[in-house]
Design a protein around this motif. Structure first.
Motif, mmCIF file in Angstrom:
data_model
loop_
_atom_site.group_PDB
_atom_site.id
_atom_site.type_symbol
_atom_site.label_atom_id
_atom_site.label_comp_id
_atom_site.label_asym_id
_atom_site.label_seq_id
_atom_site.Cartn_x
_atom_site.Cartn_y
_atom_site.Cartn_z
ATOM 1 N N ARG A 23 0.837 -1.191 0.000
ATOM 2 C CA ARG A 23 0.000 0.000 0.000
ATOM 3 C C ARG A 23 0.876 1.246 0.000
ATOM 4 N N VAL A 24 0.359 2.285 -0.630
ATOM 5 C CA VAL A 24 0.975 3.611 -0.561
ATOM 6 C C VAL A 24 0.292 4.344 0.587
ATOM 7 N N VAL A 25 1.078 4.876 1.497
ATOM 8 C CA VAL A 25 0.559 5.578 2.664
ATOM 9 C C VAL A 25 0.278 7.029 2.265
ATOM 10 N N THR A 26 -0.935 7.480 2.491
ATOM 11 C CA THR A 26 -1.318 8.845 2.131
ATOM 12 C C THR A 26 -1.740 9.629 3.371
ATOM 13 N N ASP A 27 -1.695 10.952 3.247
ATOM 14 C CA ASP A 27 -2.199 11.808 4.329
ATOM 15 C C ASP A 27 -3.653 11.490 4.628
ATOM 16 N N ALA A 28 -4.446 11.263 3.582
ATOM 17 C CA ALA A 28 -5.871 10.991 3.774
ATOM 18 C C ALA A 28 -6.080 9.696 4.556
ATOM 19 N N ALA A 29 -5.301 8.662 4.262
ATOM 20 C CA ALA A 29 -5.438 7.387 4.974
ATOM 21 C C ALA A 29 -5.021 7.537 6.438
ATOM 22 N N ILE A 30 -3.936 8.268 6.681
ATOM 23 C CA ILE A 30 -3.492 8.497 8.064
ATOM 24 C C ILE A 30 -4.551 9.290 8.826
ATOM 25 N N ALA A 31 -5.124 10.319 8.200
ATOM 26 C CA ALA A 31 -6.158 11.123 8.852
ATOM 27 C C ALA A 31 -7.404 10.288 9.147
ATOM 28 N N ALA A 32 -7.781 9.413 8.223
ATOM 29 C CA ALA A 32 -8.946 8.550 8.436
ATOM 30 C C ALA A 32 -8.688 7.587 9.598
ATOM 31 N N PHE A 33 -7.488 7.033 9.658
ATOM 32 C CA PHE A 33 -7.160 6.125 10.754
ATOM 33 C C PHE A 33 -7.140 6.882 12.082
ATOM 34 N N ALA A 34 -6.598 8.105 12.067
ATOM 35 C CA ALA A 34 -6.571 8.926 13.286
ATOM 36 C C ALA A 34 -7.989 9.159 13.803
ATOM 37 N N GLU A 35 -8.899 9.433 12.892
ATOM 38 C CA GLU A 35 -10.291 9.668 13.281
ATOM 39 C C GLU A 35 -10.913 8.392 13.840
ATOM 40 N N LEU A 36 -10.708 7.286 13.162
ATOM 41 C CA LEU A 36 -11.267 6.005 13.585
ATOM 42 C C LEU A 36 -10.708 5.571 14.940
ATOM 43 N N ALA A 37 -9.399 5.684 15.114
ATOM 44 C CA ALA A 37 -8.738 5.227 16.338
ATOM 45 C C ALA A 37 -8.822 6.245 17.469
ATOM 46 N N GLY A 38 -9.099 7.497 17.131
ATOM 47 C CA GLY A 38 -9.125 8.542 18.152
ATOM 48 C C GLY A 38 -7.736 9.019 18.544
ATOM 49 N N ASP A 39 -6.728 8.631 17.808
ATOM 50 C CA ASP A 39 -5.344 9.043 18.084
ATOM 51 C C ASP A 39 -4.991 10.164 17.122
#
Length: 134
Positions: A23-39
């Motif tokens: 996978r290519v790591v994107t800002d959007a994917a990191i932001a989505a994970f941050a929202e989901l995880a609460g971190d």
């Protein structure tokens, strides 16, 4: 163990087999994970002139993509985070089937995991045990 029961829940699952995902790591994917995880730690949020650092569990989730392909239900996971993963990195997982065994619920599976970045550097190593139900 009955000699008539197959240990392989799928015809291609064999000891020593290596399963891969990328996978290519994107800002959007990191932001989505941050929202989901609460971190929402600062290091996970992109700022002008600075890349966002992917969450360790976001990185580890690449191995769970492989697990989903074989209908793997994890019972234990252990991760060692070796270096950061940044937005823009391409990460690749190699999940190796270390052992298969018959268990009450199906086939017991032991896996080892190594995730590398686009430079071939290991960013995560781990292992997991679980089951593929029949």
């Amino acid at each position: 163990m009955s000699e008539n029961r197959a240990l392989d829940p799928k015809p291609d699952l064999k000891v020593g087999q290596v399963l891969r995902a990328e996978r290519v790591v994107t800002d959007a994917a990191i932001a989505a994970f941050a929202e989901l995880a609460g971190d929402r730690g600062r290091h996970h949020l992109p700022e002008e002139g600075r890349q966002a650092m992917a969450h360790g569990l976001f990185t580890a989730s690449l191995a769970t993509e492989v697990g989903g392909r074989i209908d793997y239900i994890a019972r234990r996971m252990s991760w060692e985070f070796l270096r950061p993963v940044w937005s823009g990195d391409t990460i690749s997982a190699e999940v190796t089937v270390r052992a298969l065994s018959e268990v009450r619920a199906g086939t017991g599976v032991e896996l080892t995991v190594e995730i590398t970045n686009q430079h071939g550097e290991a960013v995560l190593r781990g292992e997991s045990t679980g089951v593929v139900r029949h």
